[in-house]
Design an enzyme around this catalytic site. Structure first.
Site, mmCIF file in Angstrom:
data_model
loop_
_atom_site.group_PDB
_atom_site.id
_atom_site.type_symbol
_atom_site.label_atom_id
_atom_site.label_comp_id
_atom_site.label_asym_id
_atom_site.label_seq_id
_atom_site.Cartn_x
_atom_site.Cartn_y
_atom_site.Cartn_z
ATOM 1 N N ARG A 243 -25.690 -0.996 5.686
ATOM 2 C CA ARG A 243 -25.434 -2.437 5.572
ATOM 3 C C ARG A 243 -26.085 -3.234 6.711
ATOM 4 O O ARG A 243 -26.339 -4.415 6.580
ATOM 5 C CB ARG A 243 -23.921 -2.703 5.666
ATOM 6 C CG ARG A 243 -23.155 -2.477 4.405
ATOM 7 C CD ARG A 243 -23.113 -3.740 3.573
ATOM 8 N NE ARG A 243 -22.761 -3.465 2.202
ATOM 9 C CZ ARG A 243 -21.556 -3.644 1.684
ATOM 10 N NH1 ARG A 243 -20.595 -4.114 2.416
ATOM 11 N NH2 ARG A 243 -21.339 -3.376 0.425
ATOM 12 N N LYS B 36 0.845 -1.187 0.000
ATOM 13 C CA LYS B 36 0.000 0.000 0.000
ATOM 14 C C LYS B 36 0.888 1.248 0.000
ATOM 15 O O LYS B 36 1.845 1.326 0.765
ATOM 16 C CB LYS B 36 -0.918 -0.035 1.232
ATOM 17 C CG LYS B 36 -2.153 0.809 1.076
ATOM 18 C CD LYS B 36 -3.269 0.406 2.019
ATOM 19 C CE LYS B 36 -4.425 1.369 1.868
ATOM 20 N NZ LYS B 36 -5.606 0.971 2.616
ATOM 21 N N GLU C 276 -19.972 -4.659 8.979
ATOM 22 C CA GLU C 276 -20.916 -3.819 9.724
ATOM 23 C C GLU C 276 -22.059 -4.633 10.316
ATOM 24 O O GLU C 276 -22.533 -4.347 11.419
ATOM 25 C CB GLU C 276 -21.473 -2.708 8.829
ATOM 26 C CG GLU C 276 -20.473 -1.610 8.469
ATOM 27 C CD GLU C 276 -19.550 -1.958 7.312
ATOM 28 O OE1 GLU C 276 -19.721 -3.043 6.716
ATOM 29 O OE2 GLU C 276 -18.648 -1.158 6.993
HETATM 30 C C1 LIG Z 1 -19.150 -1.302 3.543
HETATM 31 C C2 LIG Z 1 -17.910 -0.453 3.686
HETATM 32 N N1 LIG Z 1 -17.361 -0.283 4.907
HETATM 33 C C3 LIG Z 1 -16.275 0.496 5.053
HETATM 34 C C4 LIG Z 1 -15.715 1.099 3.972
HETATM 35 C C5 LIG Z 1 -14.527 2.044 4.156
HETATM 36 N N2 LIG Z 1 -13.341 1.500 3.499
HETATM 37 C C6 LIG Z 1 -12.949 1.913 2.289
HETATM 38 S S1 LIG Z 1 -11.599 1.124 1.753
HETATM 39 C C7 LIG Z 1 -11.478 0.268 3.179
HETATM 40 C C8 LIG Z 1 -10.352 -0.687 3.376
HETATM 41 C C9 LIG Z 1 -10.326 -1.686 2.303
HETATM 42 O O1 LIG Z 1 -9.243 -2.523 2.510
HETATM 43 P P1 LIG Z 1 -8.724 -3.394 1.319
HETATM 44 O O2 LIG Z 1 -9.855 -4.026 0.617
HETATM 45 O O3 LIG Z 1 -7.684 -4.297 1.853
HETATM 46 O O4 LIG Z 1 -8.109 -2.346 0.318
HETATM 47 P P2 LIG Z 1 -6.803 -1.442 0.482
HETATM 48 O O5 LIG Z 1 -7.305 -0.081 0.865
HETATM 49 O O6 LIG Z 1 -5.922 -2.039 1.519
HETATM 50 O O7 LIG Z 1 -6.192 -1.463 -0.859
HETATM 51 C C10 LIG Z 1 -12.511 0.578 4.049
HETATM 52 C C11 LIG Z 1 -12.697 0.002 5.389
HETATM 53 C C12 LIG Z 1 -16.318 0.903 2.714
HETATM 54 N N3 LIG Z 1 -15.857 1.491 1.612
HETATM 55 N N4 LIG Z 1 -17.408 0.125 2.599
#
Ligand SMILES: Cc1ncc(C[n+]2csc(CCOP(=O)(O)OP(=O)(O)O)c2C)c(N)n1
Length: 637
Positions: free
Chosen positions: A395, A282, A367
């Site tokens: 959600r 990342k 969630e």
């Molecule tokens: C339902 C939901 N909950 C929380 C989020 C907030 N959110 C956006 S990206 C993320 C982390 C995603 O992690 P990952 O899939 O590993 O992607 P990375 O950012 O590490 O590339 C979160 C918690 C979201 N977009 N949707």
């Protein structure tokens, strides 16, 4: 120096490059993304980590016929730039500019609209199924992060994919991070897969060696295959994908384009559900983001040399006030526990986590689970505070209704980012929570007018033996002093801020101060307003409302939520049931999905800022039905 990027208008142009040129393209993309996002703000760390993967995907697959389905979509900046939006990228997330997330309206290369996580496998599988029904040939590829893979919905998708066995490629983009470091059993399993990489090599080598032993080779290989599960369990605990019906391939290195291309070519023509496990970093290639990927997950404009934010004021955000107040209250009350769904920083719970690690639970992007987990703790005498953005609590609707409110459990729902959030746009605005929570019995629902009132509301919520929701907006408070001593607010009691005989401005949450501002301008023009801070969405202060309605000529409600089934509707229902005939005008968001843009601008556009309230009040004051002689141009004569 000529830039490769200057000649890339579609992925066809990428496919014309030699493999040897692609690392340079990656470097140029990286620089371009850093230059732009340092000005616009955005989700930079995930996008930097997915650059090589994006190039390789467009290089190997025939996009847009082959479909890329990005999960969350916050990693899609390189994809946007390579698919004809290089110029438009300069206006990323600006009002009228392109979205920070994939959007079908924006480009044929964006196969599915996203913003909320963990939808990509289900969506891609739906496309794969439709492709079969239509008898067409194309590939469908879901690209999902390790954080997003943890959510139940991703598993529901995989489970069904393994069942219907359509051709589907899932790319697991594993950077071992969600926003914060990832949590959960699957996450540690993935890490062990990575460290168990040696196992895969060992398996391939073993197969070749055994099969080549003259005479006994074939039977020895059969025996070895039977015992494979045993070996695999020893080296790679991540059998889960295989068990779900996916062919697991990997892990492979996500920043070596040439190898990635080879891997993608190898899996391109395999049948059935395939999962390719790709390891990425990342924030890759930008030191500040590599060092602090949590901060650089989503940022405002920053100085690209130092990585420091361009603007900062000392005014506390609502999020900070919530986090600090909860930590303070938890010192006195050991029954308080805090729950977040993968958003520790976003919801301001870092301090709570540091001080009370045993009472803090980050359940990952889950969630639904977060709420029912909280419900379970509440049945055992704890007082859970579940902090979830308004948009993501959507959600968990059934969990809020069925598992918490129906059992009347004392849980505090903290709805951060309620209202217009700004540049993240329609997928992230928290404009529906009043409408979706208001009908649920047993729930007490509040919204503070400022950050000081938030403290008192949190304190009040934790005195209740019922479920309570508190909504507040994204960003800074009003800079008001914070009381040291916290008070309980009487349930359902509105605050009358000022009294005037002409129009009542009945406001909630973020709209209270704008209503006060508007009333001051109106007063200078002879229109005198009563201004009420409703404080409660539910229960409403019926008595005060009906009384005030009797003593003014018109009433205006103001909310930062959709009007349908919203706060204004609640006021109308109450007035109607009491036979009130006062003319009422409801200000709020109409029946649309609000676009992305600055909060201030969007509030103005939808008429819920001080100017908007002022103009509406003025129009009403001059409306003959309200009893004004328009020729006189004085309100209520
Ligand atoms: C339902 C939901 N909950 C929380 C989020 C907030 N959110 C956006 S990206 C993320 C982390 C995603 O992690 P990952 O899939 O590993 O992607 P990375 O950012 O590490 O590339 C979160 C918690 C979201 N977009 N949707």
């Amino acid at each position: 120096m000529t830039m490769l990027l200057d000649n890339i208008h579609t992925p066809d142009d990428v496919r014309k490059l030699s493999i040897g040129e692609l690392p340079q393209l990656a470097q140029e993309l990286r620089r371009f993304i850093i230059d732009t996002v340092s000005q616009t703000g955005g989700h930079i760390a995930a996008s930097l980590g997915a650059i090589e993967l994006t190039i390789a995907l467009h290089y190997v697959f025939n996009t847009p016929k082959d479909k890329l389905v990005w999960d969350v979509g916050h990693q899609s900046y390189a994809h946007k730039i390579l698919t004809g939006r290089k110029e438009a990228f300069k206006n990323l997330r600006q009002h009228g500019g392109i979205s920070g997330f994939p959007k079908r309206e924006e480009s044929p290369y964006d196969a599915f609209n996203v913003g909320h996580s963990s939808t990509s496998i289900s969506a891609a599988l739906g496309m794969a199924q439709a492709r079969c029904l239509k008898g067409e040939q194309y590939k469908v590829i879901s690209i999902i992060g390790d954080g997003s893979l943890m959510a139940g919905m991703a598993f529901e998708g995989m489970n069904y994919a393994g069942h219907i066995k359509k051709d589907l490629i899932v790319i697991l983009n594993d950077n071992e991070m969600s926003i914060s470091p990832n949590v959960g059993a699957l996450s540690s399993s993935l890490s062990r897969i990575i460290s168990g990489h040696a196992y895969n090599k060992f398996r391939e080598e073993l197969k070749t060696i055994l099969q080549n032993i003259p005479g006994i080779g074939k039977s020895a290989y059969r025996v070895a295959r039977h015992s494979e599960d045993f070996f695999k369990g020893l080296f790679v605990p991540g059998l889960l994908f295989d068990e779900l019906g996916f062919r697991y391939i990997g892990p492979v290195l996500g920043h070596k384009i040439e190898l990635l291309i080879q891997d993608l070519k190898n899996i391109k023509n395999l049948n059935g559900p395939i999962l390719l496990h790709v390891i990425t970093k990342k924030g890759k290639g930008y030191e500040p983001a590599e060092n602090d990927p949590t901060y650089f997950h989503g940022v405002g404009p920053f100085n690209k040399e130092t990585g420091k934010p361009v603007s900062h004021t000392s005014t506390a955000t609502y999020t900070e006030v919530f986090g600090n107040t909860l930590t303070k209250l938890a010192e006195e009350n050991p029954k308080i526990v805090a729950i977040t769904a993968g958003m520790t920083t976003g919801t301001g719970l870092e301090r709570f986590e540091q001080n009370f690690s045993d009472r803090f639970f980050d359940v990952g992007i889950a969630e639904q689970h977060a709420i029912t987990f909280a419900a379970g703790m509440a049945t055992e005498g704890y007082h859970p505070v579940a902090a979830i953005y308004s948009t993501f609590l959507q959600r968990s609707y059934d969990q809020v209704l069925h598992d918490v409110c129906m059992q009347d459990l004392p849980i505090v729902f903290i709805l951060d980012r309620a209202g217009i959030v700004g540049e993240d746009g329609p997928t992230h605005h928290g404009l529906f929570d009043i409408s979706y929570l208001r009908p649920i019995p047993n729930l007490i629902f509040m919204a503070p007018k400022d950050e000081n009132e938030l403290q008192h509301m949190l304190y009040t919520a934790l005195q209740q033996s019922h479920p309570v929701a508190i909504r507040y907006p994204r960003g800074k408070g009003f800079g008001v002093p914070l009381d040291q001593k916290l008070n309980t607010i009487a349930t359902g009691q509105a605050e009358i801020i000022k009294q005037g005989e002409h129009i009542a401005l009945w406001a909630i949450g973020s709209t209270v101060y704008p209503a006060i501002d508007a009333s001051e301008r109106l007063a200078s023009e002879g229109i005198h307003c009563t201004v009420v801070n409703s404080r409660f969405i539910k229960p409403l202060d019926d008595e005060t409302l009906v009384h005030i309605a009797k003593n003014v000529k018109a009433l205006i409600t103001v909310e930062e939520n959709v009007l349908q089934a919203g706060f204004g509707t609640a006021v109308l229902e109450t007035l109607h049931s009491h036979g009130s005939v006062v003319p009422v005008c409801c200000l709020g968001i109409p029946d649309v999905f609000v676009e992305h843009g600055p909060q201030k601008m969007l509030r103005a556009k939808y008429g819920i800022d001080a100017d908007g309230i002022y103009s509406t009040a003025k129009k009403i004051a001059h409306d003959s039905r309200v009893g004004i002689d328009p020729k006189k141009n004085t309100a209520f004569g």
